[in-house]
Design an enzyme around this catalytic site. Structure first.
Site, PDB file in Angstrom:
ATOM      1  N   ASP A  23       1.122  -1.038  -0.140  1.00 12.91           N
ATOM      2  CA  ASP A  23      -0.189   0.383   0.207  1.00 12.91           C
ATOM      3  C   ASP A  23       1.204   1.477  -0.201  1.00 12.91           C
ATOM      4  O   ASP A  23       2.102   1.136   0.381  1.00 12.91           O
ATOM      5  CB  ASP A  23      -0.847  -0.144   0.871  1.00 12.91           C
ATOM      6  CG  ASP A  23      -1.730  -0.797   1.140  1.00 12.91           C
ATOM      7  OD1 ASP A  23      -2.547  -1.777   0.516  1.00 12.91           O
ATOM      8  OD2 ASP A  23      -1.807  -1.604   2.218  1.00 12.91           O
ATOM      9  N   TYR A  67       6.099 -10.211   7.343  1.00 12.94           N
ATOM     10  CA  TYR A  67       6.161  -8.700   7.612  1.00 12.94           C
ATOM     11  C   TYR A  67       6.989  -8.242   8.640  1.00 12.94           C
ATOM     12  O   TYR A  67       6.326  -9.417   9.855  1.00 12.94           O
ATOM     13  CB  TYR A  67       4.568  -8.677   7.337  1.00 12.94           C
ATOM     14  CG  TYR A  67       4.016  -8.468   5.630  1.00 12.94           C
ATOM     15  CD1 TYR A  67       4.183  -6.947   5.376  1.00 12.94           C
ATOM     16  CD2 TYR A  67       3.772  -9.404   5.346  1.00 12.94           C
ATOM     17  CE1 TYR A  67       3.983  -6.813   4.149  1.00 12.94           C
ATOM     18  CE2 TYR A  67       3.022  -8.942   4.687  1.00 12.94           C
ATOM     19  CZ  TYR A  67       2.984  -7.959   3.900  1.00 12.94           C
ATOM     20  OH  TYR A  67       2.939  -7.812   1.895  1.00 12.94           O
TER      21      TYR A  67
END
Length: 256
Positions: A51, A110
């Site tokens: 994003d 992540y």
């Protein structure tokens, strides 16, 4: 032939990974440089979209081209000399035809960083989420353990992405306190839904204020409804750490 790239980028100056006509994106910048270098239009495929504002320590991508297109070109050196300073090519391989950056991926990892304290971290404000109040590491760890295993994460899937299933398997979900002011969340899973990690982190932080945070997270998971989850953490604290592929595919890729 297929070329596999390992990329790192600082997401602050990008409207995410995916190419857009009116905005600067990671995919768009790299494709532009590949065109400049190879004199032909190249379609770059990433392991997944990041994003706006999200960073990558180890994003994987691939593209196709003819065997003689790279004649007398040191691809890694050439790309790094032409790419903007917020994108770096860490490695390049010639990959087998069956390799696919997205569909061949077995799992992803992540990191999410939070900085706490009365004063904002001026030098890395766009690299972490700043929270004034300290965090209860023990409580965060207990709450985050509830997402381990195979579960339906529909409650943590943001709208805008169609998937066949919202079931994902989480192998690691762990908080650490890197320093008195720094906290790091690491999560590894078979895959992730749109904004899933940010939705999880935002919910964890909100649940610190709840007396029975673990029970509430269980109810949110069972609801299968994004409206039942809580806040979404900002993009600047999130990093794609690594994309994992099978050992056989890794061995079949040869550095160039």
């Amino acid at each position: 032939m297929k070329i596999r790239l390992l990329l790192s980028y600082k997401g602050t100056g990008f409207f995410g990974w995916q190419k857009q006509s009116r905005h600067r994106t990671v995919q768009g910048e790299i494709e532009k440089i590949l065109f400049q270098l190879l004199k032909k239009k190249i379609s770059l495929v990433g392991s997944g979209r990041t994003d706006t504002g999200v960073h990558a320590l180890g994003q994987t991508a691939h593209f196709e081209l003819a065997e003689n297109d790279l004649k007398n070109i040191n691809l890694k050196k050439a790309l790094n000399s032409l790419l903007p300073e917020d994108i770096s090519v860490l490695d390049c391989w010639k990959a087998p035809l069956e390799f696919h950056a997205r569909f061949s991926a077995k799992k992803k990892s992540y990191l999410y960083f939070i900085f706490t304290g009365d004063s904002p971290p001026v030098l890395f404000r766009d690299l972490v989420w700043w929270k004034k109040e300290g965090l209860d590491l023990k409580k965060l760890q207990k709450i985050s353990q509830l997402v381990l295993g195979a579960k339906d994460f529909k409650s943590f899937q943001s709208t805008g992405s169609e998937v066949k299933s919202s079931i994902r398997t989480i192998y690691q979900s762990r908080w650490t306190q890197v320093s008195p002011a720094f906290y790091c969340y690491q999560i590894t899973g078979s895959g992730f839904l749109k904004q899933m990690v940010r939705n999880l982190v935002g919910t964890y932080i909100d649940l610190l204020k709840e007396r029975k945070g673990e029970q509430k997270l269980r109810r949110i998971l069972l609801a299968l409804d994004r409206r039942q989850a809580l806040s979404v953490a900002p993009g600047q604290g999130l990093y794609l750490k690594k994309v994992f592929y099978s050992q056989a595919l890794d061995k079949a890729c040869h550095k160039i």
